[in-house]
Design an enzyme around this catalytic site. Structure first.
Site, mmCIF file in Angstrom:
data_model
loop_
_atom_site.group_PDB
_atom_site.id
_atom_site.type_symbol
_atom_site.label_atom_id
_atom_site.label_comp_id
_atom_site.label_asym_id
_atom_site.label_seq_id
_atom_site.Cartn_x
_atom_site.Cartn_y
_atom_site.Cartn_z
ATOM 1 N N GLU A 41 0.895 -1.162 0.000
ATOM 2 C CA GLU A 41 0.000 0.000 0.000
ATOM 3 C C GLU A 41 0.930 1.207 0.000
ATOM 4 O OE1 GLU A 41 -2.774 0.196 3.417
ATOM 5 O OE2 GLU A 41 -2.490 2.365 3.349
ATOM 6 N N ARG A 45 1.747 9.934 1.200
ATOM 7 C CA ARG A 45 2.328 10.837 2.194
ATOM 8 C C ARG A 45 3.591 11.455 1.636
ATOM 9 N NH1 ARG A 45 1.983 6.464 7.159
ATOM 10 N NH2 ARG A 45 -0.126 5.869 6.598
ATOM 11 N N LYS A 129 -10.648 -0.665 6.423
ATOM 12 C CA LYS A 129 -9.394 -0.547 7.173
ATOM 13 C C LYS A 129 -9.732 -0.031 8.576
ATOM 14 C CE LYS A 129 -5.293 2.458 7.149
ATOM 15 N NZ LYS A 129 -3.977 2.404 6.517
HETATM 16 C C1 3PG Z 1 -1.164 3.200 8.225
HETATM 17 O O1 3PG Z 1 -1.154 4.158 7.496
HETATM 18 O O2 3PG Z 1 -1.874 2.248 8.008
HETATM 19 C C2 3PG Z 1 -0.320 3.241 9.459
HETATM 20 O O3 3PG Z 1 0.573 4.284 9.428
HETATM 21 C C3 3PG Z 1 0.394 1.981 9.684
HETATM 22 O O4 3PG Z 1 0.641 1.904 11.023
HETATM 23 P P1 3PG Z 1 2.039 1.502 11.652
HETATM 24 O O5 3PG Z 1 2.993 2.561 11.244
HETATM 25 O O6 3PG Z 1 1.812 1.431 13.121
HETATM 26 O O7 3PG Z 1 2.421 0.170 11.070
#
Ligand code: 3PG
Length: 322
Positions: A41, A45, A129
Site C-alpha cells: 500500500e 504521504r 481498514k
Molecule cells: C497506516 O497508514 O496504516 C499506518 O501508518 C500503519 O501503522 P504503523 O505505522 O503502526 O504500522
C-alpha cells in the site's frame, strides 16, 4: 481470476510504504516478494507515491500494488493511472468512495467507529481498514464489530507488529493486516533489502501460527487401538474414547484402525486455513477437499479442518484452525 479480496486474505499482511525516492521502489518490491509479502500500500504521504507505484508494478507485475493515505479524488485518479489496483484511506471520505465505486476500483476506507462502518455499508463497501487499530482497541474492537456488522471484514493497521499479528490473523472477520513495521524509513533509505526480506519472512511465520497440535497413530483395529492407549496410560496419558479414535491426552490420537497416512497423521494448528493453503501451495501441498470441515455453513464460513495431499515422513498432515 481470483477475487482481489481473496488475494488480500491470502497474502495476509499488506506492507504500508512511505517512500521518498521512487528509484528505490523496484528493489523494495523485489525484497517484499522475496519475503513472501507480494503486496504494498504505497501511501500518498510522499510526493513520489504515484511514481513509486508505477515502478513497483513494472518491477513485479504480479504484485498486489495499491495506494494508501488517499485523501481526495485527485489522488485516487493519479494512483489508478499509475497502476494502483486498490485504494485505501485512513478515514472515510464519501467522495473517494463514490469515485472508486463508479470506476470499479476496490477500496478500503478507514473506519474506527460504528457510525463510519454504517456509512460504508450503506455505500455497499464492506472491506474496511481499521485505523489506528491498536489505539482503538486492537483485535477486541474487531470482535465487538463482528456482532452488529457480520458482513464486514477488516484490515487493521496502526501498531500491528510481528508480536501481535497472530492474534489478529486468527479472527474470522479479519481480511488481512497492514503496517509499516517491515518497511520503516531507515530500512528503505539505507537500502537494507535483505533485512526487509527477513522481517517479512518472520511476519509471515508469526501470522500463520503453525504449531503441532497432535500426532495420530494408525493401528490394526479397535482392540489394537485400546491396547496402545492402555500402554500410554503408563506415561500418565489419560484415555478419552471417541467414535473412530481414542485420544491419549490431547497430544496423541490413537486411530481405531488404519487412518490416513502410512504411519498416521500430524495435526497442525494454524490461524487461518484458507491463508495457510495459499502459502503451502509453493511447497507442493494442496488440500484434499473431501476431507474439509467448516466452522459453520460450507461455502459461507472458514474451514475448520482439512487434510493435505502429501505425506511428510510417512505421516498425512491435516490443518486445524486454531
Ligand atoms: C497506516 O497508514 O496504516 C499506518 O501508518 C500503519 O501503522 P504503523 O505505522 O503502526 O504500522
Amino acid at each position: 481470476m481470483a477475487d482481489i479480496y481473496d488475494t488480500f486474505r491470502d497474502i495476509g499482511i499488506i506492507p504500508v510504504v512511505a517512500i521518498e525516492d521512487a528509484s528505490k521502489a523496484a528493489d523494495l518490491a523485489h525484497a517484499l516478494v522475496k519475503g513472501g509479502l507480494p503486496a504494498s500500500e504505497v501511501t500518498f504521504r510522499t510526493a513520489c507515491a504515484a511514481e513509486a507505484i508505477e515502478a513497483m508494478v513494472k518491477a513485479e507485475p504480479d504484485m498486489l500494488v495499491g495506494a494508501g493515505t488517499v485523501l481526495n479524488v485527485e489522488q485516487a485518479e493519479k494512483a489508478v493511472k499509475a497502476g494502483a489496483k486498490f485504494i485505501v484511506s485512513p478515514g472515510y471520505n464519501p467522495d473517494v468512495v463514490d469515485w472508486c465505486i463508479a470506476n470499479n476500483i476496490p477500496t478500503m476506507p478507514g473506519i474506527s467507529n460504528p457510525s463510519e462502518i454504517t456509512a460504508c455499508i450503506n455505500k455497499g463497501v464492506t472491506h474496511l481498514k481499521l485505523f489506528p487499530a491498536e489505539r482503538k482497541g486492537g483485535y477486541k474492537i474487531i470482535d465487538d464489530f463482528g456482532g452488529p456488522f457480520p458482513q464486514c471484514t477488516f484490515m487493521p493497521t496502526g501498531g500491528v507488529t510481528t508480536e501481535n499479528v497472530s492474534e489478529y490473523a486468527k479472527r474470522k472477520n479479519i481480511l488481512c493486516m497492514g503496517g509499516t513495521w517491515m518497511v520503516k524509513k531507515p530500512l528503505i533509505e539505507g537500502e537494507k533489502w535483505d533485512e526487509i526480506t527477513q522481517i517479512c519472512k518472520d511476519a509471515v511465520k508469526a501470522m500463520h501460527g503453525f504449531k503441532i497440535d497432535h500426532v495420530g497413530i494408525n493401528t490394526k483395529d479397535e482392540a489394537d487401538a485400546m491396547s496402545v492407549a492402555d500402554t500410554f496410560e503408563a506415561f500418565g496419558l489419560a484415555k478419552k474414547v471417541g467414535n473412530s479414535s481414542i485420544f491419549s491426552s490431547e497430544s496423541i490420537e490413537v486411530m481405531k484402525g488404519k487412518g490416513r497416512g502410512t504411519m498416521g497423521h500430524l495435526s497442525v494448528i494454524c490461524n487461518n486455513i484458507e491463508r495457510a493453503l495459499a502459502y503451502l501451495k509453493q511447497f507442493g501441498f494442496n488440500p484434499v477437499m473431501e476431507t474439509a470441515s467448516y466452522t459453520g455453513k460450507k461455502g459461507e464460513s472458514p474451514m475448520k479442518v482439512v487434510y493435505l495431499d502429501k505425506e511428510v515422513g510417512g505421516f498425512a498432515v491435516h490443518l486445524k484452525r486454531v
